[in-house]
Structure formats: structure tokens, C-alpha cells
Motif scaffolding. Structure first.
Motif, PDB file in Angstrom:
ATOM      1  N   ARG A 238     -39.564 -33.972  -2.555  1.00  0.00           N
ATOM      2  CA  ARG A 238     -38.957 -32.827  -1.873  1.00  0.00           C
ATOM      3  C   ARG A 238     -38.630 -31.788  -2.932  1.00  0.00           C
ATOM      4  O   ARG A 238     -38.039 -32.093  -3.975  1.00  0.00           O
ATOM      5  N   ALA A 239     -39.019 -30.534  -2.682  1.00  0.00           N
ATOM      6  CA  ALA A 239     -38.891 -29.529  -3.729  1.00  0.00           C
ATOM      7  C   ALA A 239     -38.864 -28.138  -3.135  1.00  0.00           C
ATOM      8  O   ALA A 239     -39.261 -27.914  -1.993  1.00  0.00           O
ATOM      9  N   VAL A 240     -38.373 -27.186  -3.960  1.00  0.00           N
ATOM     10  CA  VAL A 240     -38.589 -25.774  -3.691  1.00  0.00           C
ATOM     11  C   VAL A 240     -39.979 -25.459  -4.236  1.00  0.00           C
ATOM     12  O   VAL A 240     -40.265 -25.706  -5.412  1.00  0.00           O
ATOM     13  N   ILE A 241     -40.837 -24.958  -3.378  1.00  0.00           N
ATOM     14  CA  ILE A 241     -42.225 -24.711  -3.753  1.00  0.00           C
ATOM     15  C   ILE A 241     -42.415 -23.222  -4.041  1.00  0.00           C
ATOM     16  O   ILE A 241     -42.006 -22.367  -3.255  1.00  0.00           O
ATOM     17  N   TRP A 242     -43.032 -22.930  -5.156  1.00  0.00           N
ATOM     18  CA  TRP A 242     -43.280 -21.557  -5.627  1.00  0.00           C
ATOM     19  C   TRP A 242     -44.781 -21.316  -5.594  1.00  0.00           C
ATOM     20  O   TRP A 242     -45.558 -22.083  -6.159  1.00  0.00           O
ATOM     21  N   ALA A 275     -41.568 -17.735 -16.588  1.00  0.00           N
ATOM     22  CA  ALA A 275     -40.217 -17.701 -16.022  1.00  0.00           C
ATOM     23  C   ALA A 275     -39.900 -18.994 -15.296  1.00  0.00           C
ATOM     24  O   ALA A 275     -38.755 -19.481 -15.316  1.00  0.00           O
ATOM     25  N   VAL A 276     -40.887 -19.572 -14.623  1.00  0.00           N
ATOM     26  CA  VAL A 276     -40.686 -20.858 -13.943  1.00  0.00           C
ATOM     27  C   VAL A 276     -40.273 -21.924 -14.950  1.00  0.00           C
ATOM     28  O   VAL A 276     -39.289 -22.651 -14.746  1.00  0.00           O
ATOM     29  N   LEU A 277     -41.024 -22.029 -16.027  1.00  0.00           N
ATOM     30  CA  LEU A 277     -40.731 -23.043 -17.039  1.00  0.00           C
ATOM     31  C   LEU A 277     -39.370 -22.822 -17.690  1.00  0.00           C
ATOM     32  O   LEU A 277     -38.636 -23.774 -17.958  1.00  0.00           O
ATOM     33  N   LYS A 278     -39.037 -21.567 -17.937  1.00  0.00           N
ATOM     34  CA  LYS A 278     -37.761 -21.260 -18.593  1.00  0.00           C
ATOM     35  C   LYS A 278     -36.571 -21.726 -17.774  1.00  0.00           C
ATOM     36  O   LYS A 278     -35.538 -22.121 -18.327  1.00  0.00           O
ATOM     37  N   HIS A 279     -36.730 -21.727 -16.448  1.00  0.00           N
ATOM     38  CA  HIS A 279     -35.609 -22.091 -15.582  1.00  0.00           C
ATOM     39  C   HIS A 279     -35.764 -23.480 -14.967  1.00  0.00           C
ATOM     40  O   HIS A 279     -35.161 -23.775 -13.935  1.00  0.00           O
ATOM     41  N   GLY A 280     -36.542 -24.309 -15.634  1.00  0.00           N
ATOM     42  CA  GLY A 280     -36.574 -25.727 -15.265  1.00  0.00           C
ATOM     43  C   GLY A 280     -37.587 -26.113 -14.212  1.00  0.00           C
ATOM     44  O   GLY A 280     -37.607 -27.269 -13.772  1.00  0.00           O
ATOM     45  N   GLY A 281     -38.437 -25.182 -13.786  1.00  0.00           N
ATOM     46  CA  GLY A 281     -39.473 -25.523 -12.830  1.00  0.00           C
ATOM     47  C   GLY A 281     -40.659 -26.200 -13.496  1.00  0.00           C
ATOM     48  O   GLY A 281     -40.758 -26.261 -14.722  1.00  0.00           O
ATOM     49  N   GLN A 282     -41.564 -26.711 -12.686  1.00  0.00           N
ATOM     50  CA  GLN A 282     -42.757 -27.383 -13.188  1.00  0.00           C
ATOM     51  C   GLN A 282     -43.994 -26.665 -12.667  1.00  0.00           C
ATOM     52  O   GLN A 282     -44.188 -26.570 -11.455  1.00  0.00           O
ATOM     53  N   VAL A 283     -44.789 -26.123 -13.570  1.00  0.00           N
ATOM     54  CA  VAL A 283     -46.041 -25.475 -13.189  1.00  0.00           C
ATOM     55  C   VAL A 283     -47.081 -26.569 -13.001  1.00  0.00           C
ATOM     56  O   VAL A 283     -47.422 -27.284 -13.949  1.00  0.00           O
ATOM     57  N   PHE A 295     -39.724 -26.741  -7.985  1.00  0.00           N
ATOM     58  CA  PHE A 295     -38.400 -27.038  -8.534  1.00  0.00           C
ATOM     59  C   PHE A 295     -37.918 -28.275  -7.778  1.00  0.00           C
ATOM     60  O   PHE A 295     -37.443 -28.176  -6.640  1.00  0.00           O
ATOM     61  N   PRO A 296     -38.071 -29.474  -8.367  1.00  0.00           N
ATOM     62  CA  PRO A 296     -37.784 -30.716  -7.637  1.00  0.00           C
ATOM     63  C   PRO A 296     -36.335 -30.812  -7.189  1.00  0.00           C
ATOM     64  O   PRO A 296     -35.406 -30.360  -7.885  1.00  0.00           O
ATOM     65  N   ILE A 297     -36.132 -31.412  -6.027  1.00  0.00           N
ATOM     66  CA  ILE A 297     -34.793 -31.602  -5.465  1.00  0.00           C
ATOM     67  C   ILE A 297     -34.290 -33.009  -5.750  1.00  0.00           C
ATOM     68  O   ILE A 297     -33.095 -33.260  -5.767  1.00  0.00           O
ATOM     69  N   ASP A 298     -35.167 -33.953  -6.004  1.00  0.00           N
ATOM     70  CA  ASP A 298     -34.828 -35.350  -6.231  1.00  0.00           C
ATOM     71  C   ASP A 298     -34.285 -35.967  -4.947  1.00  0.00           C
ATOM     72  O   ASP A 298     -34.375 -35.383  -3.872  1.00  0.00           O
ATOM     73  N   GLU A 299     -33.716 -37.142  -5.057  1.00  0.00           N
ATOM     74  CA  GLU A 299     -33.288 -37.864  -3.864  1.00  0.00           C
ATOM     75  C   GLU A 299     -31.979 -37.325  -3.295  1.00  0.00           C
ATOM     76  O   GLU A 299     -31.721 -37.413  -2.103  1.00  0.00           O
ATOM     77  N   ASP A 300     -31.140 -36.771  -4.151  1.00  0.00           N
ATOM     78  CA  ASP A 300     -29.831 -36.285  -3.716  1.00  0.00           C
ATOM     79  C   ASP A 300     -29.984 -34.895  -3.102  1.00  0.00           C
ATOM     80  O   ASP A 300     -30.346 -33.944  -3.770  1.00  0.00           O
ATOM     81  N   GLU A 301     -29.704 -34.775  -1.810  1.00  0.00           N
ATOM     82  CA  GLU A 301     -29.895 -33.505  -1.115  1.00  0.00           C
ATOM     83  C   GLU A 301     -28.984 -32.414  -1.653  1.00  0.00           C
ATOM     84  O   GLU A 301     -29.263 -31.222  -1.496  1.00  0.00           O
ATOM     85  N   THR A 302     -27.890 -32.796  -2.328  1.00  0.00           N
ATOM     86  CA  THR A 302     -27.012 -31.776  -2.900  1.00  0.00           C
ATOM     87  C   THR A 302     -27.725 -31.010  -4.013  1.00  0.00           C
ATOM     88  O   THR A 302     -27.279 -29.925  -4.399  1.00  0.00           O
ATOM     89  N   ASN A 303     -28.823 -31.561  -4.522  1.00  0.00           N
ATOM     90  CA  ASN A 303     -29.588 -30.866  -5.550  1.00  0.00           C
ATOM     91  C   ASN A 303     -30.405 -29.712  -4.989  1.00  0.00           C
ATOM     92  O   ASN A 303     -31.000 -28.952  -5.748  1.00  0.00           O
TER      93      ASN A 303
END
Length: 434
Positions: A238-242, A275-283, A295-303
């Protein structure tokens, strides 16, 4: 004064290694430890620190040790590790490898050894036999160095590659007035090849990781290294997709010509994907002049909020980068860059697609398709960036509702929002100027 005598003419013995048999035993014990490190894939900093500690404990009068070698990396060409007795720490430094710009390398004993194909070099830094014929040796002498010893060990990294040759450089410096004794030099030479083998194991490990992460991304590269290489191996994420795309690529290509367009694309990706990489995203991949990232959300939905926040600042940074790049392009008569960016939240399949002999590690799934379709609407709606309602809820910046739109080819209708990045851009500019 000979190299193993003090100013009083007395030979300085080494505690515990003052005879040939003891020295051979010490070399064997260090070499056995080095082979254990090779099997354990020990980090080079830890390897150098452990070896230096053993040498000092045995009475070898080392005050500085350096390890250096070439490496396969997109950002630099060489790496050096320096241990000093004063602080007992190892400092790692990367080197660009450009002889014209890296004057220290161009004027170094190592460069001379490489060009001359000399495997070892020894220089007395004080006394009647002193030879100080490189700038770094003069520096060492000012730092109270008395004797310098350098070794070069060639090795093969990949016999199938045109870049198959490499070399481990080791340099030792002592401040002992009598310098290194013959026994010291024999011990240092005796452990050199085993140390090089241990370094080679780690260099191969690091280069493999670099290649995978450069071509696949950090997380995907790690997954492949961990064995996720079979066709169909996958993980739901589960992730924010760019999904971003250059809008006017045909015009830019026509303006600069095919030969120069690759450089133009790299400039564009540097501003957006960077810019994606600088802010922790994965190209994950480049599709022509488009970028797919998450930008992965991981298992915890609060992320989810954290991932949306990171994506917001990446989008704001990309906007600033493109605007600054366009200002420079205008000065030299180049066409400005423009782009569209769609962001969405959803579950995607993160894994291998293709055929058994040639797979691609990427993200597929309905949510990824929807992010691409959101980006397609940016031109129609006259906005650079559009996000779905879930992203809009968590990006903590003003948004303008653009209405509900059916995403082409998906059968899905989503409410879309245009973010206002003014505040985020202002904060980024403040951080840049700090």
C-alpha cells in the motif's frame, strides 16, 4: 642511521614478535582472522579497524593506515578508508576519479605506482636516507611521520567485463623515530594478500548492491538481493503512487536534436525524480520520459499521513526545481520544461513481470493505472499536479476541488484536487537558504 635503529643506534624490538618464528605465527593468526572476515562479508571499515588494532597490539608501530580502491558507482569512482591511531576511528571518503580535478590523486604515490606498475614503495621521511618526492609525503613529515610504506595488490572483479581489473592500495605511516623495521615490513607484506581478498569480497558485495539499487531502486534492489527473482514473485504494497510525465518532450527533442535529448531528459529527471528520492520516495522505473514512484505506507495505516506529507514536499521540491531549471534554460534559448503529476493511494503488486529469462521488477495494479490516468488529466484541467481525494485529505496544504472525472480505460470515477504548494515551497526555500 638505518631504518630499524633509534637515534641512539639501538634496534627497537617488537614485543611478542621479536623473532622470525613469532612473526610467522602472528601473520598466520591475522590471516586466519582475515579469512573469517571474508566469509562473514565484514564491512571494510570494521575490517581495517580490527586489523589495525591487532597490529598495534602486537607492537607494529603504525600511526596511520589507508585502504583505497576503484568502485562501480554512478556518483564516484573511488573510495578510501583511513584509520589513525590518534582517534582509533576509520573515516570513509569517496573520490570522483577525475585526474584533472583530483590533484591529490594525480600527485599521489599511488598514481605513480599504478602508472609505473610498481607493487610496493617505501620512503624514509627523516634522516640522511629521506626521500620526500610527493606532496603528501611532505605533509606526513610535517605531522611527525618518519617512514611510509605502500603496497598495491591487483585483483579481478569480473573476468567477463571490460572493467575486470582493480587494485587494493594499502599505505602505512609510522612516527617511530627508527621507522619500520625489516620485521615490520615483512609482517605488513605477509598479511596484504589476505586483506585484499577480504576487501574484494566486500567490494563485490557493494558493487552488486549498487548496481541493483541504481537500476531497480533501493527497496526493489534489496528484494532482488534477498532472492525475489522468480517470475511471479510479488508482494502487495500500500503506497502513495506518483506518476509524472514530461508534457512537451516532442518539442524539446525537435529543438535540441536526438543526440542532445538524452541529456535533456536527465536534467528533467534530476529535477522531478530527484525530488522523490530526496524526500524518501522510491523511483521504480522510467517509462520513456515518465517516472513511476511510490511512497510506501507499510502495514501501519497511521503511516498514510507520513507518506502523503513526504509526497507533498517531493512535489513542491520538483516544482521549485523545474522553475529554477527553466530560468536557466531561458537564458540560453532553450525551451522550458513542463510536466504533469498525478498522485493516488492504493494497493499495488510489487514484484516480477516478464518472462523467466528476462524479468522486470515493478509495480502493477489498478491503483498504478489510476495514478497514470490522473496525470493524463493535468493538461486537460490546466494544472501541473492533481491528486485523488485520499491524498488531498492528508497532504496538509490548501487544495481546490476540480470535480469528479472518469479515468480513461479504468471504469473508475474519482474526485480530483489541485494542491497549492505555496507554503511547502516557502519552507523548502527557507531550508535551502539556511
Amino acid at each position: 642511521m638505518t631504518n630499524n635503529q633509534s637515534s641512539s643506534g639501538v634496534v627497537t624490538p617488537l614485543p611478542g614478535t621479536n623473532n622470525a618464528q613469532a612473526a610467522r605465527g602472528f601473520v598466520r593468526s591475522v590471516n586466519d582472522w582475515l579469512m573469517e572476515c571474508a566469509l562473514d562479508d565484514t564491512d571494510i571499515s570494521e575490517l581495517l579497524s580490527g586489523m589495525a588494532s591487532r597490529l598495534v597490539a602486537s607492537g607494529i608501530p603504525i600511526d596511520r593506515v589507508m585502504v583505497a580502491f576503484k568502485t562501480l558507482h554512478p556518483l564516484y569512482e573511488g573510495v578510501s578508508y583511513i584509520w589513525t591511531k590518534e582517534n582509533g576511528q576509520v573515516v570513509r571518503t569517496t573520490h570522483m576519479g577525475d585526474d584533472e580535478k583530483d590533484r591529490d590523486w594525480a600527485e599521489s604515490p599511488m598514481k605513480w605506482m599504478l602508472d609505473s606498475d610498481v607493487s610496493f614503495m617505501r620512503r624514509h621521511l627523516i634522516g640522511p636516507s629521506a626521500v620526500v618526492d610527493f606532496p603528501i609525503l611532505e605533509t606526513f613529515r610535517r605531522q611527525r611521520g618518519t617512514d611510509y610504506y605502500a603496497l598495491m595488490t591487483p585483483f579481478v572483479t569480473d573476468s567477463d567485463s571490460t572493467l575486470n581489473s582493480n587494485r587494493i592500495f594499502m599505505t602505512y605511516l609510522t612516527r617511530r623515530p627508527s621507522g619500520f623495521s625489516d620485521e615490520d615490513l615483512a609482517i605488513l607484506s605477509g598479511i596484504q594478500r589476505r586483506f585484499a581478498v577480504s576487501c574484494k569480497m566486500r567490494i563485490n558485495h557493494e558493487e552488486t548492491r549498487t548496481i541493483l539499487e541504481t537500476y531497480l531502486g533501493t527497496d526493489a534492489g534489496q528484494r532482488v538481493r534477498n532472492g525475489q527473482i522468480k517470475l511471479g514473485d510479488s508482494t502487495k504494497t500500500r503506497a502513495v503512487i506518483w506518476f509524472s510525465d514530461m508534457r512537451n518532450s516532442t518539442s524539446v527533442a525537435t529543438h535540441v536534436g536526438d543526440d542532445a535529448f538524452l541529456g535533456e531528459m536527465n536534467d528533467f529527471f534530476g529535477a522531478t525524480a530527484g525530488a522523490v528520492l530526496k524526500h524518501g520516495g522510491q523511483v521504480l522505473r522510467y517509462i520513456g520520459d515518465a517516472t513511476l514512484a511510490i511512497f510506501p505506507i507499510d502495514e501501519d495505516e497511521t503511516n498514510l499521513e507520513t507518506a502523503c506529507y513526504a509526497a507533498l514536499y517531493a512535489a513542491a521540491e520538483a516544482q521549485l526545481n523545474i522553475d529554477a531549471l527553466n530560468a536557466r534554460r531561458e537564458e540560453v534559448g532553450k525551451l522550458p520544461f513542463d510536466y504533469g503529476l498525478g498522485m493516488h493511494v492504493g494497493e499495488v503488486i510489487y514484484g516480477n513481470v516478464g518472462v523467466s529469462e528476462r524479468v522486470d521488477f515493478t509495480v502493477v495494479g489498478q491503483a498504478a493505472n489510476e495514478a497514470a490516468r490522473i496525470e493524463q488529466l493535468t493538461k486537460q484541467l490546466g494544472r501541473r499536479v492533481l491528486v485523488s481525494s485520499t491524498v488531498a485529505r492528508f497532504i496538509s496544504c490548501p487544495t481546490e476541488e476540480m470535480g469528479a472525472y472518469e479515468l480513461q480505460g479504468t471504469g473508475v470515477s474519482l474526485k480530483l484536487f489541485a494542491p497549492d504548494f505555496s507554503e511547502a515551497c516557502h519552507r523548502i526555500e527557507l531550508m535551502r537558504s539556511a
